[in-house]
Motif scaffolding. Structure first.
Motif, PDB file in Angstrom:
ATOM      1  N   THR A 201       0.807  -1.225   0.000  1.00 52.03           N
ATOM      2  CA  THR A 201       0.000   0.000   0.000  1.00 52.03           C
ATOM      3  C   THR A 201       0.835   1.268   0.000  1.00 52.03           C
ATOM      4  N   ASP A 202       2.143   1.101   0.228  1.00 50.86           N
ATOM      5  CA  ASP A 202       3.055   2.243   0.328  1.00 50.86           C
ATOM      6  C   ASP A 202       2.623   3.205   1.433  1.00 50.86           C
ATOM      7  N   GLU A 203       2.062   2.641   2.502  1.00 51.84           N
ATOM      8  CA  GLU A 203       1.609   3.428   3.644  1.00 51.84           C
ATOM      9  C   GLU A 203       2.527   3.177   4.839  1.00 51.84           C
ATOM     10  N   CYS A 204       2.544   4.143   5.767  1.00 53.69           N
ATOM     11  CA  CYS A 204       3.316   3.977   6.998  1.00 53.69           C
ATOM     12  C   CYS A 204       2.837   2.733   7.740  1.00 53.69           C
ATOM     13  N   ALA A 205       3.763   1.890   8.153  1.00 54.06           N
ATOM     14  CA  ALA A 205       3.421   0.612   8.772  1.00 54.06           C
ATOM     15  C   ALA A 205       3.303   0.790  10.287  1.00 54.06           C
ATOM     16  N   GLU A 206       2.097   1.017  10.750  1.00 54.37           N
ATOM     17  CA  GLU A 206       1.855   1.235  12.181  1.00 54.37           C
ATOM     18  C   GLU A 206       1.723  -0.100  12.906  1.00 54.37           C
ATOM     19  N   ALA A 207       2.166  -0.126  14.175  1.00 53.74           N
ATOM     20  CA  ALA A 207       2.018  -1.289  15.070  1.00 53.74           C
ATOM     21  C   ALA A 207       2.762  -2.525  14.576  1.00 53.74           C
ATOM     22  N   VAL A 208       3.828  -2.324  13.833  1.00 51.67           N
ATOM     23  CA  VAL A 208       4.675  -3.437  13.429  1.00 51.67           C
ATOM     24  C   VAL A 208       5.561  -3.845  14.604  1.00 51.67           C
ATOM     25  N   ARG A 209       5.674  -5.141  14.852  1.00 49.40           N
ATOM     26  CA  ARG A 209       6.538  -5.642  15.915  1.00 49.40           C
ATOM     27  C   ARG A 209       7.996  -5.585  15.447  1.00 49.40           C
ATOM     28  N   VAL A 210       8.838  -4.908  16.215  1.00 51.18           N
ATOM     29  CA  VAL A 210      10.245  -4.750  15.836  1.00 51.18           C
ATOM     30  C   VAL A 210      11.111  -5.378  16.926  1.00 51.18           C
ATOM     31  N   THR A 211      11.998  -6.271  16.517  1.00 55.49           N
ATOM     32  CA  THR A 211      12.889  -6.957  17.451  1.00 55.49           C
ATOM     33  C   THR A 211      14.328  -6.641  17.103  1.00 55.49           C
ATOM     34  N   LEU A 212      15.108  -6.297  18.122  1.00 54.01           N
ATOM     35  CA  LEU A 212      16.537  -6.037  17.950  1.00 54.01           C
ATOM     36  C   LEU A 212      17.302  -7.148  18.644  1.00 54.01           C
ATOM     37  N   GLU A 213      18.143  -7.836  17.908  1.00 55.07           N
ATOM     38  CA  GLU A 213      18.929  -8.930  18.473  1.00 55.07           C
ATOM     39  C   GLU A 213      20.412  -8.586  18.447  1.00 55.07           C
ATOM     40  N   ASP A 214      21.063  -8.881  19.558  1.00 55.23           N
ATOM     41  CA  ASP A 214      22.517  -8.735  19.660  1.00 55.23           C
ATOM     42  C   ASP A 214      23.097 -10.147  19.669  1.00 55.23           C
ATOM     43  N   LEU A 243      20.856  -7.303  14.620  1.00 56.76           N
ATOM     44  CA  LEU A 243      19.876  -7.780  13.655  1.00 56.76           C
ATOM     45  C   LEU A 243      18.510  -7.215  14.020  1.00 56.76           C
ATOM     46  N   VAL A 244      17.866  -6.532  13.068  1.00 52.50           N
ATOM     47  CA  VAL A 244      16.542  -5.951  13.279  1.00 52.50           C
ATOM     48  C   VAL A 244      15.524  -6.754  12.465  1.00 52.50           C
ATOM     49  N   LYS A 245      14.475  -7.223  13.147  1.00 53.23           N
ATOM     50  CA  LYS A 245      13.391  -7.957  12.494  1.00 53.23           C
ATOM     51  C   LYS A 245      12.092  -7.183  12.623  1.00 53.23           C
ATOM     52  N   LEU A 246      11.339  -7.096  11.534  1.00 46.49           N
ATOM     53  CA  LEU A 246      10.052  -6.412  11.527  1.00 46.49           C
ATOM     54  C   LEU A 246       8.977  -7.412  11.124  1.00 46.49           C
ATOM     55  N   GLU A 247       7.924  -7.538  11.960  1.00 46.10           N
ATOM     56  CA  GLU A 247       6.892  -8.540  11.745  1.00 46.10           C
ATOM     57  C   GLU A 247       5.515  -7.893  11.872  1.00 46.10           C
ATOM     58  N   SER A 248       4.619  -8.299  10.993  1.00 48.24           N
ATOM     59  CA  SER A 248       3.225  -7.853  11.057  1.00 48.24           C
ATOM     60  C   SER A 248       2.351  -8.944  10.446  1.00 48.24           C
ATOM     61  N   ASP A 249       1.208  -9.206  11.049  1.00 43.31           N
ATOM     62  CA  ASP A 249       0.324 -10.261  10.552  1.00 43.31           C
ATOM     63  C   ASP A 249      -0.040 -10.027   9.093  1.00 43.31           C
ATOM     64  N   GLY A 250       0.094 -11.057   8.304  1.00 45.85           N
ATOM     65  CA  GLY A 250      -0.263 -10.965   6.891  1.00 45.85           C
ATOM     66  C   GLY A 250       0.882 -10.549   5.993  1.00 45.85           C
ATOM     67  N   TYR A 251       2.054 -10.278   6.584  1.00 46.97           N
ATOM     68  CA  TYR A 251       3.203  -9.832   5.790  1.00 46.97           C
ATOM     69  C   TYR A 251       4.412 -10.727   6.067  1.00 46.97           C
ATOM     70  N   LEU A 252       5.282 -10.813   5.093  1.00 48.97           N
ATOM     71  CA  LEU A 252       6.541 -11.531   5.301  1.00 48.97           C
ATOM     72  C   LEU A 252       7.416 -10.746   6.272  1.00 48.97           C
ATOM     73  N   THR A 253       8.204 -11.471   7.066  1.00 51.97           N
ATOM     74  CA  THR A 253       9.129 -10.837   7.995  1.00 51.97           C
ATOM     75  C   THR A 253      10.283 -10.179   7.238  1.00 51.97           C
ATOM     76  N   ALA A 254      10.622  -8.959   7.631  1.00 50.99           N
ATOM     77  CA  ALA A 254      11.759  -8.252   7.034  1.00 50.99           C
ATOM     78  C   ALA A 254      12.902  -8.219   8.049  1.00 50.99           C
ATOM     79  N   SER A 255      14.113  -8.492   7.597  1.00 49.36           N
ATOM     80  CA  SER A 255      15.273  -8.489   8.475  1.00 49.36           C
ATOM     81  C   SER A 255      16.358  -7.597   7.887  1.00 49.36           C
ATOM     82  N   VAL A 256      17.009  -6.854   8.764  1.00 48.13           N
ATOM     83  CA  VAL A 256      18.108  -5.965   8.364  1.00 48.13           C
ATOM     84  C   VAL A 256      19.293  -6.231   9.288  1.00 48.13           C
TER      85      VAL A 256
END
Length: 256
Positions: A201-214, A243-256
């Motif tokens: 949708t090219d919209e701001c992704a609100e309420a996405v779960r973001v995890t930071l791993e060391d 490692l940063v992971k971004l997760e939201s229901d209905g979407y593939l997980t993004a990792s950076v």
């Protein structure tokens, strides 16, 4: 003294108040008059962090740390530097004449040379005012944001004690292993921040779960994006890989 860096806005009121109190004013035997130029018994260090468009600016007041075992005193042998019963470290203006080597003894570079008087000088916590009944130095009195707090750390009811008991505090250059009388809250450290956008949708992704791993420390931090899709992790160690992971229901997980 407790310095809350998160409250300092770099107004330099503390620097001006210090100069007003000590320039052309002799407060012997505590301190001789401060020169007009070249001496900053309290100074402000400006630090920029991050990269565009995520840039932060912080201001850190720096002064004599009033160490419990001051290195500057170890460079002398005839009482040129002494510690008062209240813990304030004083350079005796009558005994320290011509002792320029004292500047190099301070690892915090908090001692300044008065060329006219041939005298090393530094912050005294305005001990002459405290002896006269004041409750705080001029720099603390002049701070409009309450970034500087002064008091008796041995009194559990003092504001200084309450801050140290409830907030995480640090000292400047802990690697020096010096027990100091100045503590810092909110010293600027490394951070990771970004913005998540829903690709479909090219919209701001609100309420996405973001995890930071060391990975090196098996440490995990979590947060969620705000309504602009922004997230941030503060107080991180520099020069490490995360490692940063971004997760939201209905979407593939993004990792950076």
């Amino acid at each position: 003294m407790v310095v809350d860096v998160t409250r300092c806005n770099g107004c330099y009121n503390c620097v001006i108040a210090c100069k007003d109190e000590h320039w052309e004013n002799d407060w012997n035997p505590i301190a001789a008059a401060q020169p007009r130029h070249g001496a900053f018994w309290i100074s402000i260090e400006k630090k920029e962090r991050g990269q565009f468009p995520r840039v932060k600016v912080s201001y850190t007041p720096k002064l004599c740390m009033h160490c419990h075992a001051p290195p500057c005193a170890q460079s002398t042998s005839e009482g040129e530097v002494y510690t008062r019963p209240d813990g304030i470290v004083i350079i005796d203006p009558g005994k320290a004449v011509n002792r320029k080597e004292m500047l190099g003894a301070c690892p915090y570079e908090a001692i300044f040379w008065n060329e006219e008087k041939k005298l090393p000088q530094k912050c005294t916590f305005c001990a002459h005012l405290l002896d006269g009944g004041w409750k705080e130095p001029r720099c603390v009195q002049a701070c409009p944001t309450h970034a500087l707090v002064f008091g008796d750390s041995d009194d559990p009811h003092s504001e200084v004690s309450k801050i140290l008991a409830t907030k995480k505090s640090d000292v400047l250059h802990p690697e020096l292993n010096l027990k100091t009388s100045v503590f810092y809250v909110g010293l600027p450290k490394a951070f990771i921040a970004g913005t998540a956008i829903f690709g479909d949708t090219d919209e701001c992704a609100e309420a996405v779960r973001v995890t930071l791993e060391d990975p090196s420390a098996s440490k995990t931090l979590t947060t969620a994006t705000n309504n602009y899709g922004d997230f941030e992790f503060e107080n991180l160690m520099p020069r490490k890989k995360y490692l940063v992971k971004l997760e939201s229901d209905g979407y593939l997980t993004a990792s950076v």
